[in-house]
Design a protein around this motif. Sequence first.
Motif, PDB file in Angstrom:
ATOM      1  N   ALA A 104       0.741  -1.066  -0.051  1.00 29.51           N
ATOM      2  CA  ALA A 104       0.116   0.187  -0.040  1.00 29.51           C
ATOM      3  C   ALA A 104       0.930   1.178   0.073  1.00 29.51           C
ATOM      4  O   ALA A 104       1.743   1.526   0.800  1.00 29.51           O
ATOM      5  CB  ALA A 104      -0.893   0.080   1.273  1.00 29.51           C
ATOM      6  N   VAL A 105       0.871   2.049  -0.912  1.00 23.37           N
ATOM      7  CA  VAL A 105       1.885   3.092  -1.372  1.00 23.37           C
ATOM      8  C   VAL A 105       1.266   4.548  -0.725  1.00 23.37           C
ATOM      9  O   VAL A 105       0.185   4.923  -1.103  1.00 23.37           O
ATOM     10  CB  VAL A 105       2.219   3.279  -2.751  1.00 23.37           C
ATOM     11  N   ILE A 106       2.031   4.891   0.234  1.00 20.47           N
ATOM     12  CA  ILE A 106       1.598   6.384   0.661  1.00 20.47           C
ATOM     13  C   ILE A 106       2.450   7.518  -0.055  1.00 20.47           C
ATOM     14  O   ILE A 106       3.482   7.163  -0.475  1.00 20.47           O
ATOM     15  CB  ILE A 106       1.589   6.331   2.196  1.00 20.47           C
ATOM     16  N   TRP A 107       2.197   8.624  -0.025  1.00 16.75           N
ATOM     17  CA  TRP A 107       3.149   9.814  -0.337  1.00 16.75           C
ATOM     18  C   TRP A 107       3.208  11.016   0.541  1.00 16.75           C
ATOM     19  O   TRP A 107       2.184  11.211   1.402  1.00 16.75           O
ATOM     20  CB  TRP A 107       2.385  10.583  -1.638  1.00 16.75           C
ATOM     21  N   THR A 108       4.339  11.280   0.838  1.00 18.25           N
ATOM     22  CA  THR A 108       4.389  12.434   2.065  1.00 18.25           C
ATOM     23  C   THR A 108       5.688  13.314   1.694  1.00 18.25           C
ATOM     24  O   THR A 108       6.457  12.879   0.972  1.00 18.25           O
ATOM     25  CB  THR A 108       4.662  11.833   3.437  1.00 18.25           C
ATOM     26  N   VAL A 136       0.699  -1.721  11.520  1.00 24.22           N
ATOM     27  CA  VAL A 136      -0.184  -0.676  11.365  1.00 24.22           C
ATOM     28  C   VAL A 136      -1.452  -0.988  10.491  1.00 24.22           C
ATOM     29  O   VAL A 136      -1.218  -1.716   9.549  1.00 24.22           O
ATOM     30  CB  VAL A 136       0.451   0.558  11.147  1.00 24.22           C
ATOM     31  N   PRO A 137      -2.695  -0.519  10.738  1.00 24.06           N
ATOM     32  CA  PRO A 137      -3.855  -0.895  10.389  1.00 24.06           C
ATOM     33  C   PRO A 137      -4.099  -0.186   9.260  1.00 24.06           C
ATOM     34  O   PRO A 137      -3.563   1.300   9.152  1.00 24.06           O
ATOM     35  CB  PRO A 137      -4.877  -0.636  11.309  1.00 24.06           C
ATOM     36  N   ILE A 138      -4.751  -0.191   8.162  1.00 23.78           N
ATOM     37  CA  ILE A 138      -5.477   0.836   7.291  1.00 23.78           C
ATOM     38  C   ILE A 138      -6.738   1.245   7.923  1.00 23.78           C
ATOM     39  O   ILE A 138      -7.613   0.237   8.377  1.00 23.78           O
ATOM     40  CB  ILE A 138      -5.759   0.019   5.958  1.00 23.78           C
ATOM     41  N   ILE A 139      -6.917   2.490   8.272  1.00 22.85           N
ATOM     42  CA  ILE A 139      -8.209   3.068   8.596  1.00 22.85           C
ATOM     43  C   ILE A 139      -8.781   4.207   7.637  1.00 22.85           C
ATOM     44  O   ILE A 139      -8.240   4.314   6.425  1.00 22.85           O
ATOM     45  CB  ILE A 139      -7.804   3.985   9.986  1.00 22.85           C
ATOM     46  N   CYS A 140      -9.841   4.519   7.842  1.00 22.70           N
ATOM     47  CA  CYS A 140     -10.784   5.228   7.154  1.00 22.70           C
ATOM     48  C   CYS A 140     -11.056   6.836   7.624  1.00 22.70           C
ATOM     49  O   CYS A 140     -11.177   6.922   8.530  1.00 22.70           O
ATOM     50  CB  CYS A 140     -12.270   4.764   6.764  1.00 22.70           C
ATOM     51  N   GLY A 141     -10.840   7.853   6.563  1.00 19.64           N
ATOM     52  CA  GLY A 141     -10.894   9.150   7.024  1.00 19.64           C
ATOM     53  C   GLY A 141     -11.524   9.903   5.898  1.00 19.64           C
ATOM     54  O   GLY A 141     -10.927   9.907   4.634  1.00 19.64           O
ATOM     55  N   LYS A 142     -12.269  10.984   6.074  1.00 15.54           N
ATOM     56  CA  LYS A 142     -13.000  11.710   4.794  1.00 15.54           C
ATOM     57  C   LYS A 142     -12.047  12.825   4.446  1.00 15.54           C
ATOM     58  O   LYS A 142     -12.249  13.742   3.708  1.00 15.54           O
ATOM     59  CB  LYS A 142     -14.375  12.131   5.205  1.00 15.54           C
ATOM     60  N   HIS A 143     -10.953  13.046   5.128  1.00 19.27           N
ATOM     61  CA  HIS A 143      -9.994  14.193   4.917  1.00 19.27           C
ATOM     62  C   HIS A 143      -9.084  13.788   3.920  1.00 19.27           C
ATOM     63  O   HIS A 143      -8.454  14.687   3.238  1.00 19.27           O
ATOM     64  CB  HIS A 143      -8.975  14.452   6.127  1.00 19.27           C
ATOM     65  N   VAL A 144      -9.133  12.480   3.335  1.00 21.42           N
ATOM     66  CA  VAL A 144      -8.213  11.866   2.253  1.00 21.42           C
ATOM     67  C   VAL A 144      -8.750  12.472   0.978  1.00 21.42           C
ATOM     68  O   VAL A 144      -9.819  12.548   0.585  1.00 21.42           O
ATOM     69  CB  VAL A 144      -8.144  10.462   2.051  1.00 21.42           C
ATOM     70  N   THR A 145      -7.967  13.200   0.043  1.00 25.01           N
ATOM     71  CA  THR A 145      -8.273  13.607  -1.383  1.00 25.01           C
ATOM     72  C   THR A 145      -7.349  13.044  -2.254  1.00 25.01           C
ATOM     73  O   THR A 145      -6.420  12.273  -2.125  1.00 25.01           O
ATOM     74  CB  THR A 145      -8.134  15.285  -1.212  1.00 25.01           C
ATOM     75  N   LEU A 146      -7.668  13.530  -3.745  1.00 26.29           N
ATOM     76  CA  LEU A 146      -6.922  12.840  -4.858  1.00 26.29           C
ATOM     77  C   LEU A 146      -5.908  14.073  -5.493  1.00 26.29           C
ATOM     78  O   LEU A 146      -5.706  13.756  -6.554  1.00 26.29           O
ATOM     79  CB  LEU A 146      -8.033  12.193  -5.638  1.00 26.29           C
ATOM     80  N   GLU A 147      -5.975  15.171  -4.653  1.00 32.10           N
ATOM     81  CA  GLU A 147      -5.339  16.273  -5.249  1.00 32.10           C
ATOM     82  C   GLU A 147      -3.883  16.139  -5.511  1.00 32.10           C
ATOM     83  O   GLU A 147      -3.341  16.663  -6.434  1.00 32.10           O
ATOM     84  CB  GLU A 147      -5.322  17.685  -4.177  1.00 32.10           C
ATOM     85  N   ALA A 148      -3.138  15.094  -4.646  1.00 25.93           N
ATOM     86  CA  ALA A 148      -1.778  14.826  -4.898  1.00 25.93           C
ATOM     87  C   ALA A 148      -1.494  13.386  -4.175  1.00 25.93           C
ATOM     88  O   ALA A 148      -2.204  12.797  -3.384  1.00 25.93           O
ATOM     89  CB  ALA A 148      -0.565  16.088  -4.332  1.00 25.93           C
ATOM     90  N   GLY A 149      -0.475  12.802  -4.601  1.00 28.70           N
ATOM     91  CA  GLY A 149       0.089  11.624  -3.795  1.00 28.70           C
ATOM     92  C   GLY A 149      -0.531  10.566  -4.603  1.00 28.70           C
ATOM     93  O   GLY A 149      -0.436  10.313  -5.957  1.00 28.70           O
ATOM     94  N   THR A 150      -1.080   9.623  -3.608  1.00 33.56           N
ATOM     95  CA  THR A 150      -1.380   8.211  -4.103  1.00 33.56           C
ATOM     96  C   THR A 150      -3.066   7.880  -3.631  1.00 33.56           C
ATOM     97  O   THR A 150      -3.729   6.857  -4.105  1.00 33.56           O
ATOM     98  CB  THR A 150      -0.631   7.087  -3.404  1.00 33.56           C
TER      99      THR A 150
END
Length: 938
Positions: A241-245, A318-332
């Motif tokens: 699972a790929v994150i961007w930071t 670490v778990p995968i969790i859900c949050g509505k602050h996640v967007t598709l503006e940048a990253g993955t």
Amino acid sequence: MTINYKDTLNLLDTPFPMRGDLAKREPEMLKIWQEKELYRKIREACQGRPKFVLHDGPPYANGDIHIGHAVNKILKDIIIKGKTLAGFDAPYVPGWDCHGLPIEHQIEKKHGKHLPADQLRKLCREFASEQVARQKADFIRLGVLGDWENPYLTMNYATEAGIIRALGKIRQNGHLYQGQKPVNWCIDCGSALAEAEVEYENKPSPAIDVGFDVIAAAEGQAHPLAYVFATPISADAIIQAVIWTTTPWTLPANQAVCVHPELDYSLVKTDQGWLILATELVQTCLARYGLAGSAVASCKGQALEHLVLQHPFASREVPIICGKHVTLEAGTGLVHTAPAHGLDDYFVGQQYDLPDDSPVGGDGKFADSTPLVGGQFVWKANDHIITALQNSGHLRHVETIEHSYPHCWRHKTPIIFRATPQWFIGMWPVDESSTKTPLRELALAAVESTRFYPAWGRARLEAMIRNRPDWCVSRQRNWGVPMPFFVHQQTNVLHPCSDEFLEKIAQLVEQEGIEAWFSLDVASFLGEDARHYRKLTDTLDVWFDSGTTHATVLKGNPQLDYPADLYLEGSDQHRGWFQSSLLTGCAIDGKAPYRALLTHGFVVDGQGYKMSKSKGNVIAPQKIVGTMGADILRLWVASTDYSGELFISDEILKRTVETYRRIRNTLRFLLANLADFHPVNDALPIASWLEIDRYMLDYTEKLQNELTRLYDAYDFHQIVSRLHNFCSEDLGGFYLDILKDRLYTAAASGIPRRTAQNALHHIAHSLVRLFAPILSFTAEEVWQQLSGNKDDSVLLHTWHSFPSSSDNAAAVEQRLYRWQQLRQLRALVQKQLEEARAQGEIGSSLAAIVEIHAAGENYALLDSLGEDLRFVLITSEVILHPAATMDSETIIVRPSPHRKCERCWHYRQDVGAHTDHPSLCGRCINNLSGAGEIRHHA
């Protein structure tokens, strides 16, 4: 005997000089104001009037004032003086913000960082006092009137005690709580920062894509993603699972990966393994990684919840969790989540009971026990983390990007987000079972009921309140008002007698200052409870100090009133003082501490650039005042539209000087021609005035009414524009130009001259009051001449009261309309005269005969003036003919064939007809030795 006819003219003089010499004259006037205690006299004169309170937002007591300070204080002074003239009791109590980091840092720079805390506070208090004295002198020099001998200082013992009481009221109302959540943390300050202490600047940062391995199934079980994506997957397949930071240093605190529950996510097969990415970003990500691949299945983010991942370098899952602050503006589309280092992360972490401990200390270094980066500084840790990820195969991509990043406004250095135990004012009820209205809702309702100047301020403040987090009000410093609480040593719960203790401590602080808390012996104060409780060492955010001045100053000073009618500050204070005052006002009283907010922009140079010492474009108010005078600076402030950026340059100031010069010359003309006028002995009933004088009285009264409305609307640049046009066009270019002949040549005590002086008297009294809030020194100088009373002041009066006449409103409007039309016709004649002068046909306009062919209303208007028409047109003779139509109207200018009168300079046929005065016209002879001329209109 030869007569010098110039000596027979009414050419009066005035002590009011043409040259202002403001830089020299203003300090002398200030001395007089102080000696006769002008501010006290104004307060006495205003007793019993309705109150108008402008509450002074306290400047910080550090460093000399700059041009922005000058703008702010001058605008406030203009409003206060305008309200005073409008009939209000408008006191002005200036104040200073005296606690906080900048002063503490000044002392540390001078004396070192390891001073005993009590000595540091003593030196800070002394330093702040010195700064207040320096700034006060500069503000007074600007002509700002106020209670300078009794300003409010947030470091006054009584104010410090009041701040503590305000904190207690907020706690009693259920808005204060202790918590651990990420706050803006400045490593250089070693303290949490308020939102208003953060500014955004571009910063280069490493942007990395990191793969978190999905933990494979136990032996003999299907891969956990096989069910999620409904597709066959090998049990030992390596899937990331790929994150961007852009903050690799926060990865040691990672506790989860967050997806949006309603977005689509794809399982992507590449030649370097399987990846989980947001479906919309698959192609963008693959291009960034330089990989070929395709999505083989997809699912909603909700289906990925609770999937377990392996931290890329720490030994934890670490778990995968859900949050509505996640967007598709940048990253993955998958977000690295570290509850200790971000508010969104913190709030979503609360829902999943994730740890929020920060591995980073207040010095910006990781705890020694932190895997991979123990003991390292956060920014240096980035490189170590990136190298480790690269070596382990978890780094998918790295690049440097330039992006907007929060910085400390004092040190101009990047800040970090760091979870620490702090005290907060909650925007929502601290107790979830509470039925009280949330602070956010109280604040939004208060914004709705506030008036804004300019109007766009409402939407800005409302958006900030709607989106702001809880307010972290605690700081880890020495020079500040303490949070005087005792907390249990094990549970950190407040002592049950906190309210009672707080008032006792406030009383001690009232007598001894904040040192009373810091030197307090816990054992003697708490007795047996001292074994279980410790006293807090935190101080309050300095914005809390100034934000509660509505409670400590407005409610505590008998001159003032609560709520204030107006707060006025720069546009940055929507996120600063306006907001801190709003929140504390609502937290204490349930409403805003102000009825209206006025916002002014920042000062920039002539090209629109921010003032900067490095650019060499700084213009200091002290230099302007020392060379040109404070009234020039005040005129520039008032003539600039403060709702946007305020442009200033040497060229702009030169133009301001020219404007001032024209205004001063007009005032000088009025004073000179009133030098022999006594307002009681020489007063004439309006019915006996010439028509043009009645017109100008009507015109001036109408102007005053319009300008006082503009003062009420704080629309100062329109006021300056109208007043300047009135002086240069309506007076200089029209009325006074026409009036000169009558003032200079008519019999000194005759009705034609006295009626002019009656009008000038009222015009001068109106003008000096209208200018007084802006050109305070000049207006006072004029007033001394106009009133003849050196102990009087224009600010001890109100807007001018014009004499009443028997004319009704319709008659006044008719007269205004009639003369407006005449002025338009006069302008056409003047144009023709100017063309004749340019062609060399005439010298002055008095050397001409004007022949006018006019039709209809134009003919009737011109004809109604009779012989006075030539005085209105400032020419020696006018021949008027009726024209058949408007299209056939003409104006002909030709040189007069007659001799020029030596006294009045008119070219008249009767010059030389009188043997005793062969060089004079009959009118001048009559004015000298006869009954005096008769005028009807002008």
